[in-house]
Design a protein around this motif. Structure first.
Motif, PDB file in Angstrom:
ATOM      1  N   GLU A  46       0.000   2.380  -8.812  1.00 23.64           N
ATOM      2  CA  GLU A  46      -1.116   3.271  -8.500  1.00 23.64           C
ATOM      3  C   GLU A  46      -0.768   4.301  -7.428  1.00 23.64           C
ATOM      4  O   GLU A  46      -1.499   5.275  -7.252  1.00 23.64           O
ATOM      5  CB  GLU A  46      -2.327   2.446  -8.066  1.00 23.64           C
ATOM      6  CG  GLU A  46      -2.939   1.633  -9.216  1.00 23.64           C
ATOM      7  CD  GLU A  46      -4.054   0.715  -8.757  1.00 23.64           C
ATOM      8  OE1 GLU A  46      -4.175   0.493  -7.529  1.00 23.64           O
ATOM      9  OE2 GLU A  46      -4.807   0.220  -9.628  1.00 23.64           O
ATOM     10  N   THR A  47       0.347   4.107  -6.724  1.00 22.40           N
ATOM     11  CA  THR A  47       0.741   5.080  -5.689  1.00 22.40           C
ATOM     12  C   THR A  47       1.574   6.225  -6.245  1.00 22.40           C
ATOM     13  O   THR A  47       1.849   7.179  -5.512  1.00 22.40           O
ATOM     14  CB  THR A  47       1.542   4.383  -4.569  1.00 22.40           C
ATOM     15  OG1 THR A  47       2.784   3.886  -5.099  1.00 22.40           O
ATOM     16  CG2 THR A  47       0.747   3.244  -3.955  1.00 22.40           C
ATOM     17  N   GLU A  60      -0.414  -2.359  -7.474  1.00 25.09           N
ATOM     18  CA  GLU A  60      -0.633  -1.502  -6.310  1.00 25.09           C
ATOM     19  C   GLU A  60       0.462  -0.447  -6.175  1.00 25.09           C
ATOM     20  O   GLU A  60       0.203   0.678  -5.764  1.00 25.09           O
ATOM     21  CB  GLU A  60      -0.694  -2.354  -5.037  1.00 25.09           C
ATOM     22  CG  GLU A  60      -1.887  -3.290  -4.959  1.00 25.09           C
ATOM     23  CD  GLU A  60      -1.717  -4.549  -5.796  1.00 25.09           C
ATOM     24  OE1 GLU A  60      -0.584  -4.767  -6.293  1.00 25.09           O
ATOM     25  OE2 GLU A  60      -2.691  -5.307  -5.962  1.00 25.09           O
ATOM     26  N   THR A  61       1.693  -0.807  -6.529  1.00 20.04           N
ATOM     27  CA  THR A  61       2.799   0.149  -6.470  1.00 20.04           C
ATOM     28  C   THR A  61       2.628   1.237  -7.518  1.00 20.04           C
ATOM     29  O   THR A  61       2.786   2.437  -7.236  1.00 20.04           O
ATOM     30  CB  THR A  61       4.142  -0.575  -6.690  1.00 20.04           C
ATOM     31  OG1 THR A  61       4.319  -1.555  -5.671  1.00 20.04           O
ATOM     32  CG2 THR A  61       5.300   0.405  -6.671  1.00 20.04           C
TER      33      THR A  61
END
Length: 290
Positions: A137-138, A134-135
């Motif tokens: 992808e940011t 998730e990190t």
């Protein structure tokens, strides 16, 4: 994973590896159970052809179901399972797409290994960070090629790898699960024959720390096609958008450039084979002298 490549317009979907169960992750996957960063020789076992593709500077993102505090040099070991021709073809097609997203469609193919040896040490990489999916992808500044690599992993944590180095002559050894300690004598022996092979350099720390401005997807898409000199093509491989194989005038120049790159790659690989033979002969003679 949304990806396409090549003149056929097909989607190159690399085969997915099964995710570890929660019990397996807890039993040997947590960062608390892994070797810590700092001096030492730590190794990770991967299946072929991914092990060799990693040290050849093609695979920069390795997905795992567990986190790790390890940073620094990580030796790469190839597992005992022989890769199928179908897996080799699929992964080579996938990393050709990644390579062309990085350098343009006219860049041709990257340098792939001549062989995919098993049950052996093949080289090392430098792990700059391990981050949650998730990190990763940011990070809006990441190039499309790196995003595509991340999307191809079905795991929750990404090992971000740079400074890849391959061994000229991989040597046989058994591997282990997760991260494991490599015998220091083996590491010293392997280090003597490392060759830098960073085909797609990237600054993951710069993207993580915000030192690289966010990418402009439209500009990147335009550059992808202009560098490839393929007119108004798109990434699903249909250069005119409807898949009828219409040829633009720029295709001849692009094909000529691809042929030049391919010839240079073949020459490089031939030199590598000669280097391997010479090193093997020298090692054999050294053992006879002893």
């Amino acid at each position: 994973m949304a990806s396409g490549s090549g003149r056929g317009g097909g989607s190159h979907q690399p085969p997915k590896r099964p995710l570890p169960t929660g019990e397996r992750v807890r039993s040997f996957g947590h960062a608390a159970n892994a070797p810590r960063g700092g001096p030492g020789d730590v190794c990770m076992t991967l299946h072929q052809p991914l092990a060799s593709m990693m040290v050849f500077g093609l695979k920069r993102v390795e997905g795992r179901g567990w986190d790790s505090d390890w940073r620094g040099r990580l030796w790469i070991h190839a597992a005992s399972l022989e890769p199928s021709p179908d897996d080799v073809a699929k992964y080579e097609a996938f990393y050709t797409e990644v390579f062309q997203l990085e350098f343009g469609r006219g860049a041709g193919k990257p340098q792939f290994p001549l062989h995919y040896p098993t049950s052996c040490l093949v080289g090392c990489v430098h792990v700059v960070d391990v981050v949650a999916r998730e990190t990763f992808e940011t990070w809006g500044s990441l190039p499309t090629s790196a995003k595509l690599e991340g999307d191809s992993n079905g795991s929750g944590f990404y090992f971000l790898c740079q400074e890849q180095k391959r061994m000229v002559l991989p040597f046989q050894m058994s591997g282990q699960h997760k991260l494991w300690k490599l015998d220091r004598k083996d590491a010293e022996r392997a280090a003597k024959q490392l060759r830098a092979c960073e085909q797609m350099p990237i600054d993951f720390q710069g993207h993580r720390d915000g030192r690289i401005p966010p990418r402009d997807a439209e500009v990147e898409d335009s550059a992808y096609n202009i560098r490839g000199r393929n007119g108004g093509g798109n990434r699903d491989g249909n250069r005119d958008g409807d898949g009828d194989g219409f040829s633009y005038a720029g295709d001849d120049a692009a094909e000529e450039e691809e042929a030049t790159v391919a010839a240079a790659s073949r020459a490089s690989l031939a030199a590598e084979e000669e280097e391997q033979v010479a090193l093997a002969l020298a090692m054999s003679l050294s053992m006879l002298d002893d």
